[in-house]
Write a protein that holds these residues in place. Structure first.
Motif, short mmCIF file in Angstrom:
data_model
loop_
_atom_site.label_atom_id
_atom_site.label_comp_id
_atom_site.label_asym_id
_atom_site.label_seq_id
_atom_site.Cartn_x
_atom_site.Cartn_y
_atom_site.Cartn_z
N VAL A 4 0.87 -1.17 0.00
CA VAL A 4 0.00 0.00 0.00
C VAL A 4 0.91 1.23 0.00
CG1 VAL A 4 -1.79 1.25 1.24
CG2 VAL A 4 -1.78 -1.25 1.26
N TYR A 5 0.94 1.91 -1.14
CA TYR A 5 1.81 3.07 -1.26
C TYR A 5 1.16 4.30 -0.66
CZ TYR A 5 4.94 0.39 -4.18
OH TYR A 5 5.82 -0.55 -4.62
N VAL A 6 1.93 5.00 0.14
CA VAL A 6 1.50 6.27 0.72
C VAL A 6 1.99 7.39 -0.19
CG1 VAL A 6 1.78 7.82 2.69
CG2 VAL A 6 1.51 5.37 3.05
N ILE A 12 7.10 5.13 -1.32
CA ILE A 12 7.14 4.86 0.12
C ILE A 12 5.82 4.20 0.52
CG2 ILE A 12 7.41 5.86 2.43
CD1 ILE A 12 9.90 6.08 0.55
N THR A 13 5.92 3.07 1.20
CA THR A 13 4.74 2.31 1.59
C THR A 13 4.27 2.69 3.00
OG1 THR A 13 6.02 0.50 2.56
CG2 THR A 13 5.49 0.33 0.20
N ALA A 37 9.30 11.12 1.62
CA ALA A 37 7.85 11.11 1.42
C ALA A 37 7.28 12.48 1.76
CB ALA A 37 7.20 10.04 2.29
N GLY A 38 6.46 13.01 0.88
CA GLY A 38 5.81 14.29 1.11
C GLY A 38 6.59 15.49 0.63
N THR A 39 7.75 15.25 0.02
CA THR A 39 8.59 16.39 -0.38
C THR A 39 8.47 16.76 -1.85
OG1 THR A 39 10.51 14.98 -0.80
CG2 THR A 39 10.29 15.89 1.42
N ASP A 40 7.71 15.99 -2.62
CA ASP A 40 7.57 16.33 -4.04
C ASP A 40 6.21 17.01 -4.26
OD1 ASP A 40 8.39 16.53 -6.70
OD2 ASP A 40 7.58 14.57 -7.22
N CYS A 41 5.19 16.27 -4.55
CA CYS A 41 3.88 16.88 -4.83
C CYS A 41 3.12 17.21 -3.55
CB CYS A 41 3.05 16.00 -5.75
SG CYS A 41 2.29 14.58 -4.94
#
Length: 88
Positions: A4-6, A12-13, A37-41
């Motif tokens: 399950v990708y976050v 990142i799962t 995780a969370g640093t691109d879009c």
């Protein structure tokens, strides 16, 4: 294997986010610092917040006790230095 990708930007799962949380990360910023995780879009930040929930977090407990300046100073990167302009 069911993953399950976050964060689809960096693959990142949910399991990885939970592992980082178990290791002590308790904010989306801390998750980002160890996994990107969370640093691109940024579309996964709310999901990361949901995974982290309101579990015990030493930094959050310090904030609630009124020691916010210490906590924020540790999480805040230094201010960028102003660019020096070349004199003509």
């Amino acid at each position: 294997m069911n993953r399950v990708y976050v964060c689809s930007c960096f693959g990142i799962t949910e399991k990885q986010v939970k592992e980082h949380a178990d290791a002590g990360a308790c904010t989306p910023r801390q998750i980002a610092s160890v996994s990107k995780a969370g640093t691109d879009c940024g579309s996964c930040v709310r999901r990361i917040q949901g995974i982290l929930g309101r579990a015990a977090c030493p930094r959050r407990e310090l904030l609630e006790q009124g020691n916010g300046a210490t906590v924020l100073a540790a999480d805040t990167p230094p201010a960028p230095r102003p660019e020096l302009s070349e004199a003509a």
